[in-house]
Design a protein around this motif. Structure first.
Motif, PDB file in Angstrom:
ATOM      1  N   ILE A   1      -7.631 -13.916  -7.949  1.00  0.00           N
ATOM      2  CA  ILE A   1      -8.586 -13.266  -7.045  1.00  0.00           C
ATOM      3  C   ILE A   1      -9.854 -12.872  -7.796  1.00  0.00           C
ATOM      4  N   HIS A   2      -9.694 -12.258  -8.960  1.00  0.00           N
ATOM      5  CA  HIS A   2     -10.869 -11.851  -9.735  1.00  0.00           C
ATOM      6  C   HIS A   2     -11.666 -13.061 -10.221  1.00  0.00           C
ATOM      7  N   SER A   3     -10.987 -14.164 -10.520  1.00  0.00           N
ATOM      8  CA  SER A   3     -11.691 -15.363 -10.995  1.00  0.00           C
ATOM      9  C   SER A   3     -12.524 -15.999  -9.873  1.00  0.00           C
ATOM     10  N   LEU A   4     -12.188 -15.719  -8.630  1.00  0.00           N
ATOM     11  CA  LEU A   4     -12.901 -16.302  -7.492  1.00  0.00           C
ATOM     12  C   LEU A   4     -14.110 -15.478  -7.050  1.00  0.00           C
ATOM     13  N   GLU A   5     -14.250 -14.269  -7.573  1.00  0.00           N
ATOM     14  CA  GLU A   5     -15.389 -13.431  -7.196  1.00  0.00           C
ATOM     15  C   GLU A   5     -16.685 -14.063  -7.684  1.00  0.00           C
ATOM     16  N   THR A   6     -17.683 -14.104  -6.815  1.00  0.00           N
ATOM     17  CA  THR A   6     -18.993 -14.631  -7.198  1.00  0.00           C
ATOM     18  C   THR A   6     -19.662 -13.682  -8.192  1.00  0.00           C
ATOM     19  N   LYS A   7     -19.544 -12.375  -7.904  1.00  0.00           N
ATOM     20  CA  LYS A   7     -20.122 -11.354  -8.787  1.00  0.00           C
ATOM     21  C   LYS A   7     -19.149 -10.186  -8.859  1.00  0.00           C
ATOM     22  N   LYS A   8     -18.555  -9.996 -10.029  1.00  0.00           N
ATOM     23  CA  LYS A   8     -17.629  -8.876 -10.236  1.00  0.00           C
ATOM     24  C   LYS A   8     -18.446  -7.594 -10.411  1.00  0.00           C
ATOM     25  N   LEU A   9     -18.081  -6.551  -9.665  1.00  0.00           N
ATOM     26  CA  LEU A   9     -18.783  -5.275  -9.747  1.00  0.00           C
ATOM     27  C   LEU A   9     -18.153  -4.386 -10.824  1.00  0.00           C
ATOM     28  N   ALA A  10     -18.760  -3.234 -11.079  1.00  0.00           N
ATOM     29  CA  ALA A  10     -18.399  -2.371 -12.220  1.00  0.00           C
ATOM     30  C   ALA A  10     -16.933  -1.938 -12.253  1.00  0.00           C
ATOM     31  N   LYS A  11     -16.380  -1.574 -11.111  1.00  0.00           N
ATOM     32  CA  LYS A  11     -15.000  -1.080 -11.067  1.00  0.00           C
ATOM     33  C   LYS A  11     -14.088  -2.172 -10.515  1.00  0.00           C
ATOM     34  N   VAL A  12     -13.280  -2.744 -11.399  1.00  0.00           N
ATOM     35  CA  VAL A  12     -12.365  -3.810 -11.001  1.00  0.00           C
ATOM     36  C   VAL A  12     -11.112  -3.183 -10.408  1.00  0.00           C
ATOM     37  N   ASN A  13     -10.738  -3.625  -9.235  1.00  0.00           N
ATOM     38  CA  ASN A  13      -9.562  -3.099  -8.549  1.00  0.00           C
ATOM     39  C   ASN A  13      -8.309  -3.779  -9.105  1.00  0.00           C
ATOM     40  N   ASP A  14      -7.416  -2.989  -9.698  1.00  0.00           N
ATOM     41  CA  ASP A  14      -6.164  -3.528 -10.238  1.00  0.00           C
ATOM     42  C   ASP A  14      -5.038  -3.490  -9.211  1.00  0.00           C
ATOM     43  N   GLU A  15      -5.164  -2.635  -8.208  1.00  0.00           N
ATOM     44  CA  GLU A  15      -4.149  -2.521  -7.155  1.00  0.00           C
ATOM     45  C   GLU A  15      -4.620  -3.313  -5.942  1.00  0.00           C
ATOM     46  N   ILE A  16      -4.584  -4.619  -6.074  1.00  0.00           N
ATOM     47  CA  ILE A  16      -5.067  -5.492  -5.006  1.00  0.00           C
ATOM     48  C   ILE A  16      -4.047  -5.506  -3.867  1.00  0.00           C
ATOM     49  N   HIS A  17      -4.527  -5.218  -2.670  1.00  0.00           N
ATOM     50  CA  HIS A  17      -3.634  -5.167  -1.505  1.00  0.00           C
ATOM     51  C   HIS A  17      -4.436  -5.349  -0.220  1.00  0.00           C
ATOM     52  N   CYS A  18      -3.728  -5.629   0.843  1.00  0.00           N
ATOM     53  CA  CYS A  18      -4.293  -5.631   2.194  1.00  0.00           C
ATOM     54  C   CYS A  18      -3.568  -4.530   2.950  1.00  0.00           C
ATOM     55  N   THR A  19      -4.306  -3.490   3.328  1.00  0.00           N
ATOM     56  CA  THR A  19      -3.716  -2.363   4.049  1.00  0.00           C
ATOM     57  C   THR A  19      -3.347  -2.780   5.471  1.00  0.00           C
ATOM     58  N   PHE A  20      -2.086  -2.514   5.838  1.00  0.00           N
ATOM     59  CA  PHE A  20      -1.628  -2.772   7.197  1.00  0.00           C
ATOM     60  C   PHE A  20      -1.710  -1.516   8.053  1.00  0.00           C
ATOM     61  N   LYS A  21      -1.566  -0.344   7.418  1.00  0.00           N
ATOM     62  CA  LYS A  21      -1.689   0.930   8.136  1.00  0.00           C
ATOM     63  C   LYS A  21      -1.855   2.050   7.119  1.00  0.00           C
ATOM     64  N   TYR A  22      -2.867   2.892   7.336  1.00  0.00           N
ATOM     65  CA  TYR A  22      -3.106   4.077   6.518  1.00  0.00           C
ATOM     66  C   TYR A  22      -2.395   5.242   7.185  1.00  0.00           C
ATOM     67  N   HIS A  23      -1.633   6.007   6.423  1.00  0.00           N
ATOM     68  CA  HIS A  23      -0.837   7.137   6.920  1.00  0.00           C
ATOM     69  C   HIS A  23      -0.003   6.779   8.160  1.00  0.00           C
ATOM     70  N   PRO A  24       0.927   5.852   7.993  1.00  0.00           N
ATOM     71  CA  PRO A  24       1.753   5.465   9.143  1.00  0.00           C
ATOM     72  C   PRO A  24       2.666   6.602   9.605  1.00  0.00           C
ATOM     73  N   ASN A  25       2.926   6.637  10.913  1.00  0.00           N
ATOM     74  CA  ASN A  25       3.901   7.602  11.426  1.00  0.00           C
ATOM     75  C   ASN A  25       5.282   6.943  11.373  1.00  0.00           C
ATOM     76  N   GLU A  26       6.294   7.636  11.820  1.00  0.00           N
ATOM     77  CA  GLU A  26       7.677   7.141  11.718  1.00  0.00           C
ATOM     78  C   GLU A  26       7.868   5.771  12.356  1.00  0.00           C
ATOM     79  N   GLU A  27       7.257   5.536  13.499  1.00  0.00           N
ATOM     80  CA  GLU A  27       7.423   4.262  14.211  1.00  0.00           C
ATOM     81  C   GLU A  27       6.639   3.133  13.554  1.00  0.00           C
ATOM     82  N   GLU A  28       5.747   3.475  12.646  1.00  0.00           N
ATOM     83  CA  GLU A  28       4.876   2.476  12.014  1.00  0.00           C
ATOM     84  C   GLU A  28       5.326   2.116  10.597  1.00  0.00           C
ATOM     85  N   ILE A  29       6.484   2.550  10.201  1.00  0.00           N
ATOM     86  CA  ILE A  29       7.042   2.229   8.885  1.00  0.00           C
ATOM     87  C   ILE A  29       7.987   1.049   9.058  1.00  0.00           C
TER      88      ILE A  29
END
Length: 152
Positions: free
Chosen positions: A17-45
């Motif tokens: 993923i990092h090798s495909l970036e056209t321009k890498k910015l100052a802070k490289v994200n090491d925890e690469i993920h796609c968020t499916f839900k932020y703060h899920p409730n019981e039914e969303e786990i």
């Protein structure tokens, strides 16, 4: 507390993923993920898919000088679990994406606002569905089922 859930990418996939970036910015994200839900409730786990590997595709790239990231395409089997709705428009799902790097002071949550340009061809990557857990000052990734009695 379960902070968010999604597909997490590790090791060789993060390097790709990092090798495909056209321009890498100052802070490289090491925890690469796609968020499916932020703060899920019981039914969303989704313990029934936690720890399972899934194939997704990088289909677009965007960089506005503050955020650098990729749009991803989810397989049909994952779409019912992607419940990452826009805060301003709760009927609209955010574009599935990952943040690759950030400028100083930028917020990863703004990657959703990038204008993603289609890649020449989709790039297959594999990640695992997991949970990002915050317990006080401790944060960690978990691929274990989450106990509903631990929610907030």
């Amino acid at each position: 507390m379960l902070s968010y859930e999604g597909i997490f990418f590790e090791a060789d996939v993060v390097e790709l993923i990092h090798s495909l970036e056209t321009k890498k910015l100052a802070k490289v994200n090491d925890e690469i993920h796609c968020t499916f839900k932020y703060h899920p409730n019981e039914e969303e786990i989704f313990n029934d898919i936690v720890g399972k590997s899934f194939e997704v595709f990088l289909i677009g790239y965007g960089n506005d000088g503050m955020n650098s990231g990729f749009q991803i395409s989810l397989p049909e089997e994952l779409r019912p679990f992607y419940i990452n709705y826009d805060e301003q428009n709760p009927d609209v799902l955010k574009v599935p994406h990952i943040t690759a790097s950030l400028a100083e002071g930028a917020k990863a949550s703004n990657t959703k606002n990038l204008e993603f340009k289609p890649l020449e061809k989709p790039i297959r990557i594999v990640g695992k569905f997991g949970y990002w857990i915050k317990d006080g000052n401790n944060e960690h990734l978990s691929y274990d089922p989450y106990s509903k009695n631990k929610i907030r």
